[in-house]
Scaffold this active site. Structure first.
Site, mmCIF file in Angstrom:
data_model
loop_
_atom_site.group_PDB
_atom_site.id
_atom_site.type_symbol
_atom_site.label_atom_id
_atom_site.label_comp_id
_atom_site.label_asym_id
_atom_site.label_seq_id
_atom_site.Cartn_x
_atom_site.Cartn_y
_atom_site.Cartn_z
ATOM 1 N N HIS A 299 -44.339 44.911 -6.612
ATOM 2 C CA HIS A 299 -44.057 43.514 -6.962
ATOM 3 C C HIS A 299 -44.706 43.215 -8.318
ATOM 4 O O HIS A 299 -45.922 43.319 -8.473
ATOM 5 C CB HIS A 299 -44.646 42.631 -5.855
ATOM 6 C CG HIS A 299 -44.423 41.171 -6.012
ATOM 7 N ND1 HIS A 299 -43.370 40.499 -5.413
ATOM 8 C CD2 HIS A 299 -45.125 40.215 -6.685
ATOM 9 C CE1 HIS A 299 -43.439 39.213 -5.687
ATOM 10 N NE2 HIS A 299 -44.491 39.015 -6.471
ATOM 11 N N ASP B 223 -45.272 40.464 -11.235
ATOM 12 C CA ASP B 223 -45.240 39.025 -11.490
ATOM 13 C C ASP B 223 -45.030 38.752 -12.973
ATOM 14 O O ASP B 223 -45.905 39.039 -13.798
ATOM 15 C CB ASP B 223 -46.553 38.387 -11.012
ATOM 16 C CG ASP B 223 -46.630 38.361 -9.501
ATOM 17 O OD1 ASP B 223 -45.751 37.750 -8.879
ATOM 18 O OD2 ASP B 223 -47.562 38.987 -8.933
ATOM 19 N N MET C 70 -44.754 36.063 -15.792
ATOM 20 C CA MET C 70 -45.138 34.654 -16.033
ATOM 21 C C MET C 70 -45.004 34.336 -17.511
ATOM 22 O O MET C 70 -45.412 35.137 -18.356
ATOM 23 C CB MET C 70 -46.598 34.444 -15.617
ATOM 24 C CG MET C 70 -46.886 34.773 -14.175
ATOM 25 S SD MET C 70 -48.613 34.376 -13.812
ATOM 26 C CE MET C 70 -48.676 34.850 -12.088
ATOM 27 N N HIS D 87 -40.733 39.373 -10.108
ATOM 28 C CA HIS D 87 -40.851 37.997 -9.612
ATOM 29 C C HIS D 87 -40.949 37.099 -10.841
ATOM 30 O O HIS D 87 -41.999 37.020 -11.487
ATOM 31 C CB HIS D 87 -42.100 37.883 -8.712
ATOM 32 C CG HIS D 87 -42.371 36.493 -8.239
ATOM 33 N ND1 HIS D 87 -43.545 36.133 -7.609
ATOM 34 C CD2 HIS D 87 -41.622 35.364 -8.288
ATOM 35 C CE1 HIS D 87 -43.501 34.844 -7.296
ATOM 36 N NE2 HIS D 87 -42.354 34.356 -7.722
ATOM 37 N N MET E 22 -41.489 34.132 -12.701
ATOM 38 C CA MET E 22 -42.051 32.778 -12.759
ATOM 39 C C MET E 22 -41.870 32.286 -14.193
ATOM 40 O O MET E 22 -42.828 32.188 -14.970
ATOM 41 C CB MET E 22 -43.516 32.816 -12.315
ATOM 42 C CG MET E 22 -43.653 32.978 -10.806
ATOM 43 S SD MET E 22 -45.306 33.415 -10.303
ATOM 44 C CE MET E 22 -45.218 35.186 -10.498
ATOM 45 N N MET F 276 -42.959 31.228 -1.120
ATOM 46 C CA MET F 276 -44.292 31.224 -1.731
ATOM 47 C C MET F 276 -45.268 30.552 -0.766
ATOM 48 O O MET F 276 -45.026 29.411 -0.322
ATOM 49 C CB MET F 276 -44.289 30.447 -3.060
ATOM 50 C CG MET F 276 -43.614 31.145 -4.221
ATOM 51 S SD MET F 276 -44.259 32.791 -4.616
ATOM 52 C CE MET F 276 -45.997 32.462 -4.998
ATOM 53 N N ASP G 88 -45.299 35.595 -0.235
ATOM 54 C CA ASP G 88 -46.157 35.936 -1.376
ATOM 55 C C ASP G 88 -47.244 34.895 -1.571
ATOM 56 O O ASP G 88 -46.945 33.714 -1.779
ATOM 57 C CB ASP G 88 -45.252 36.013 -2.624
ATOM 58 C CG ASP G 88 -45.995 36.416 -3.893
ATOM 59 O OD1 ASP G 88 -47.165 36.820 -3.813
ATOM 60 O OD2 ASP G 88 -45.366 36.324 -4.964
HETATM 61 C C1 DX5 Z 1 -48.870 34.346 -7.445
HETATM 62 C C2 DX5 Z 1 -48.071 35.636 -7.497
HETATM 63 C C3 DX5 Z 1 -48.489 36.601 -6.475
HETATM 64 C C4 DX5 Z 1 -49.930 37.024 -6.581
HETATM 65 C C5 DX5 Z 1 -50.444 37.114 -5.194
HETATM 66 O O1 DX5 Z 1 -48.294 33.400 -8.227
HETATM 67 O O2 DX5 Z 1 -46.698 35.392 -7.344
HETATM 68 O O3 DX5 Z 1 -47.622 37.709 -6.403
HETATM 69 O O4 DX5 Z 1 -50.143 38.250 -7.200
HETATM 70 O O5 DX5 Z 1 -51.797 37.337 -5.259
HETATM 71 P P1 DX5 Z 1 -52.682 37.317 -3.947
HETATM 72 O O6 DX5 Z 1 -52.159 38.372 -3.038
HETATM 73 O O7 DX5 Z 1 -54.033 37.600 -4.466
HETATM 74 O O8 DX5 Z 1 -52.548 35.928 -3.372
HETATM 75 ZN ZN ZN Z 2 -45.434 37.168 -6.927
#
Ligand code: DX5
Ligand code: ZN
Length: 226
Positions: free
Chosen positions: A37, A39, A41, A70, A72, A141, A179
């Site tokens: 996964h 992320d 951002m 993912h 964001m 989420m 997540d």
């Molecule tokens: C948060 C991300 C997650 C994050 C989760 O915005 O989308 O994927 O890495 O981290 P943990 O497992 O530490 O909550």
């Molecule tokens: Zn994520």
């Protein structure tokens, strides 16, 4: 529970050592992860800033597992082609960032990769329920997106259950990913509520006994929750 199929673990590399990303992806692969996964951002949709498509391309050399981006980000449609070309297997786009959901879904599906739709904690599932049959995956989420290491929100189990119920009622086999805040204390609850894929970042990469032990302890909790 998510029927009889094996529940998947998806390490989030957001808590990995970014200077050793390839090795850290290999470590979770060797420890039995089911997908990676990533992320993405943009500093607008969420405050944080991470990576672009080249990161996906580069980490693919370190794993045979499917890679999920993912997203964001605002204007996710602009990014689809670049992430598809980089080798992304599953693209997760936020409902809150879409201006025309049906067009976004069509763009992803036409590109031949899996379409996953994410909803934030404040977004009710009813907003996307009518699109469920078009999706390969829903991401619920369980924290407000943007940061690792947050607490699993108490409202999450009911929301996960309602998505699972809808998937069942419609006889779909949509993956249901969860997540945020998944760790040894919360993983069983998320699985029992109906998640089929569990994302965990800090619980894996920051575990005092290392990645392999972290993955083993999460799997053990899952097994006990069956
Ligand atoms: C948060 C991300 C997650 C994050 C989760 O915005 O989308 O994927 O890495 O981290 P943990 O497992 O530490 O909550
Ligand atoms: Zn994520």
């Amino acid at each position: 529970m998510a029927s009889l199929q094996k529940i998947k673990l998806a390490p989030s590399i957001l808590s990995a050592d970014f200077a050793r990303l390839g090795e850290q992806v290999k470590e979770v692969t060797d420890a039995g992860a089911d997908l990676i996964h990533v992320d993405i951002m943009d500093g607008h949709f969420v405050d944080g800033l991470t990576w672009g498509p080249k990161t996906i391309e580069d980490i693919k050399k370190w794993t045979h597992l499917p890679i999920e981006a993912h997203m964001m980000v605002d204007n996710p449609d602009k990014q689809i082609d670049a992430f598809v070309n980089a080798g992304t297997d599953i693209i997760t786009i936020h409902y809150e960032a879409c201006s025309s959901l049906i067009n976004t879904i069509a763009s992803v599906k036409n590109s031949g990769i899996k379409m996953s739709l994410a909803i934030n904690p404040d977004t009710d599932f009813s907003n996307i329920e009518d699109y469920l049959h078009l999706l390969d995956q829903v991401l619920v989420m369980t924290v407000h997106p943007g940061l690792p290491g947050q607490k699993f929100l108490d409202t999450s189990p009911d929301k996960i259950s309602s998505v699972r119920t809808s998937i069942k009622e419609k006889s779909l086999n949509t993956e249901l990913e969860v997540d945020g805040g998944i760790n040894a204390e919360t993983i069983a609850k998320a699985a029992q509520s109906g998640a089929s894929i569990l994302v965990a970042g800090s619980a894996i990469y920051n575990h005092p006994d290392g990645i392999d032990n972290a993955m083993k302890s999460l799997r053990k909790k899952l097994k006990h929750s069956e």
